[in-house]
Design a protein around this motif. Structure first.
Motif, PDB file in Angstrom:
ATOM      1  N   UNK A  41       0.821  -1.208   0.000  1.00  0.00           N
ATOM      2  CA  UNK A  41       0.000   0.000   0.000  1.00  0.00           C
ATOM      3  C   UNK A  41       0.859   1.264   0.000  1.00  0.00           C
ATOM      4  N   UNK A  42       1.969   1.228   0.730  1.00  0.00           N
ATOM      5  CA  UNK A  42       2.869   2.387   0.726  1.00  0.00           C
ATOM      6  C   UNK A  42       3.398   2.648  -0.677  1.00  0.00           C
ATOM      7  N   UNK A  43       3.772   1.570  -1.372  1.00  0.00           N
ATOM      8  CA  UNK A  43       4.274   1.733  -2.725  1.00  0.00           C
ATOM      9  C   UNK A  43       3.176   2.237  -3.662  1.00  0.00           C
ATOM     10  N   UNK A  44       1.945   1.718  -3.509  1.00  0.00           N
ATOM     11  CA  UNK A  44       0.831   2.166  -4.329  1.00  0.00           C
ATOM     12  C   UNK A  44       0.554   3.656  -4.116  1.00  0.00           C
ATOM     13  N   UNK A  45       0.562   4.074  -2.845  1.00  0.00           N
ATOM     14  CA  UNK A  45       0.308   5.485  -2.544  1.00  0.00           C
ATOM     15  C   UNK A  45       1.408   6.380  -3.097  1.00  0.00           C
ATOM     16  N   UNK A  46       2.646   5.904  -3.007  1.00  0.00           N
ATOM     17  CA  UNK A  46       3.771   6.702  -3.493  1.00  0.00           C
ATOM     18  C   UNK A  46       3.741   6.842  -5.010  1.00  0.00           C
ATOM     19  N   UNK A  47       3.363   5.775  -5.715  1.00  0.00           N
ATOM     20  CA  UNK A  47       3.419   5.786  -7.174  1.00  0.00           C
ATOM     21  C   UNK A  47       2.199   6.429  -7.814  1.00  0.00           C
ATOM     22  N   UNK A  93      -7.237  -1.809  -9.039  1.00  0.00           N
ATOM     23  CA  UNK A  93      -7.517  -0.442  -8.562  1.00  0.00           C
ATOM     24  C   UNK A  93      -6.613   0.547  -9.281  1.00  0.00           C
ATOM     25  N   UNK A  94      -5.332   0.198  -9.412  1.00  0.00           N
ATOM     26  CA  UNK A  94      -4.365   1.079 -10.053  1.00  0.00           C
ATOM     27  C   UNK A  94      -4.713   1.311 -11.531  1.00  0.00           C
TER      28      UNK A  94
END
Length: 423
Positions: A293-299, A334-335
């Motif tokens: 989730x951290x990576x998804x939020x960052x990207x 989602x992405x």
């Protein structure tokens, strides 16, 4: 406008997607170079034949420079914009200038071939046909205006040339379209490969954390059941002996033994306490989800939240892998497709099952149509079908709730009793 386009800078090591882009760019450049060369040759031939026919030099020069300048300006403009409407109006302007050149000399009708080529890929098909017919009408009328006569050769030759040029340009458009579609597919495959590599990395990290936590738990249990219990027994025996013989000669030594045993027991309890929370505070699955989730939020800039129940139990590797794959696939949807601004992931111990919930506020889809089992691939539901099949292998399942414009809620569950037995 697509007369010219920018070129990607080469690099020493290119990905398959970059190689596909280079191939497409090289193909476009070669076709555009051929188009520019044909136009330049036709302009030179027309000007040369006009000079040979005795047309005024100044008139030929002005006509040729006007056509060449407008054409060159469009080529430069095309490298900076892909506005289709702007390209269409540029072509209309070029055609108007061409009419002026053929008014100066009949020999400039040769340039009609370039106009037909440009019409095929700058205009939509019906407008390209209309434009080509108008150009042919000008070509057919020009000999009549200049000489008062014409011939079958003056009509059949341009007609064949116009059909040929229009067909070539439409084939060029289809070729570029197919090449771009292949490039998109290659980019999708490369992205999927990268996501799979990330998933394997997450799984390996999860397995390492799971093994480390299992070892920490085993050590804390063994220390508690052996050393800590032994020291507790020593302390109790010494304390009992001191109560029975408080004034004996060995009382001083027994008090020292009690003190040392008590201090050692406190140290052992601190060690056990330090080892035990490794499993309770940050489980391997929860940690992997947090990193994902951290990576998804960052990207992507999405607002991503993770909620994990207190005292969430350790799971066997098979269950963690199934839930992690489900989360990875759902978050990839989602992405790529949801257009969401917020996604919430929850991990809960619900009675006799482990439940993973993923909720987003994206555009959603018709879950009822997908759940009928028909057209799953066309609807983009193959990933959901794969998730459900994987969970069913563990006795679990997948529930999906969604509607167009109302986001998506996905709930995966695995029976806790069965997964704990598999450990």
């Amino acid at each position: 406008m697509r007369i010219m386009s920018g070129n990607p800078q080469p690099s020493d090591e290119a990905t398959p997607g970059e190689q596909a882009a280079r191939t497409l760019s090289a193909m476009v450049r070669s076709m555009q170079a051929g188009q520019h060369l044909i136009t330049a040759l036709l302009l030179i031939i027309g000007a040369g034949r006009a000079l040979a026919d005795g047309t005024q030099v100044a008139l030929i020069l002005v006509s040729s420079l006007a056509f060449a300048g407008w054409y060159l300006g469009g080529a430069i403009l095309a490298s900076r914009t892909r506005d289709r409407a702007l390209g269409a109006w540029w072509l209309v302007g070029l055609a108007v200038i061409w009419v002026g050149t053929v008014a100066a000399s009949v020999e400039f009708v040769w340039l009609a071939f370039s106009l037909w080529l440009l019409a095929g890929h700058l205009l939509r098909w019906r407008w390209a046909v209309v434009f080509s017919v108008v150009v042919f009408a000008v070509v057919a009328a020009t000999p009549l205006v200049h000489t008062g006569t014409t011939s079958y050769a003056n009509l059949i030759g341009p007609l064949v040339g116009g059909v040929f040029a229009l067909g070539i340009s439409r084939g060029y458009v289809e070729l570029i379209r197919d090449a771009r579609e292949r490039q998109r597919l290659v980019a999708s495959l490369v992205q999927a490969q990268a996501e799979m590599a990330d998933l394997h990395e997450e799984l390996a990290h999860t397995q390492r954390e799971s093994g480390a936590m299992g070892e920490r738990t085993r050590l804390s249990r063994d220390i508690h059941d052996t050393i800590a219990q032994g020291l507790s027994s020593v302390t109790l025996l010494v304390h009992a002996e001191l109560e029975n013989h408080p004034e004996s000669e060995s009382a001083r030594v027994l008090r020292q033994i009690e003190s040392i045993a008590g201090d050692s027991l406190n140290d052992v309890r601190r060690i056990v306490a330090a080892l035990a929370p490794g499993e309770l505070e940050a489980g391997a699955l929860a940690g992997a989800l947090r990193r994902m989730l951290d990576r998804l939020a960052e990207e992507t800039g999405l607002q991503a939240e993770l909620h994990v129940d207190d005292g969430f139990p350790a799971l066997p590797t098979a269950a963690e892998v199934a839930l992690l794959r489900t989360a990875q696939s759902a978050l990839a949807n989602v992405r790529l497709h949801a257009g969401a601004k917020r996604v919430v992931v929850s991990l809960a111990d619900v009675e006799d099952a482990i439940r993973l919930d993923i909720v987003d506020d994206g555009r959603g889809f018709d879950a009822g149509v997908w759940d009928t089992g028909s057209n799953r691939v066309e609807l983009g539901g193959y990933g959901l079908h794969s998730m459900r099949a994987r969970l069913r292998e563990l006795g679990g399942g997948l529930d999906v709730e969604s509607a167009p414009g109302e986001g998506t809620a996905l709930s995966a569950h695995v029976p806790l009793g069965r997964t704990m037995e598999e450990r």
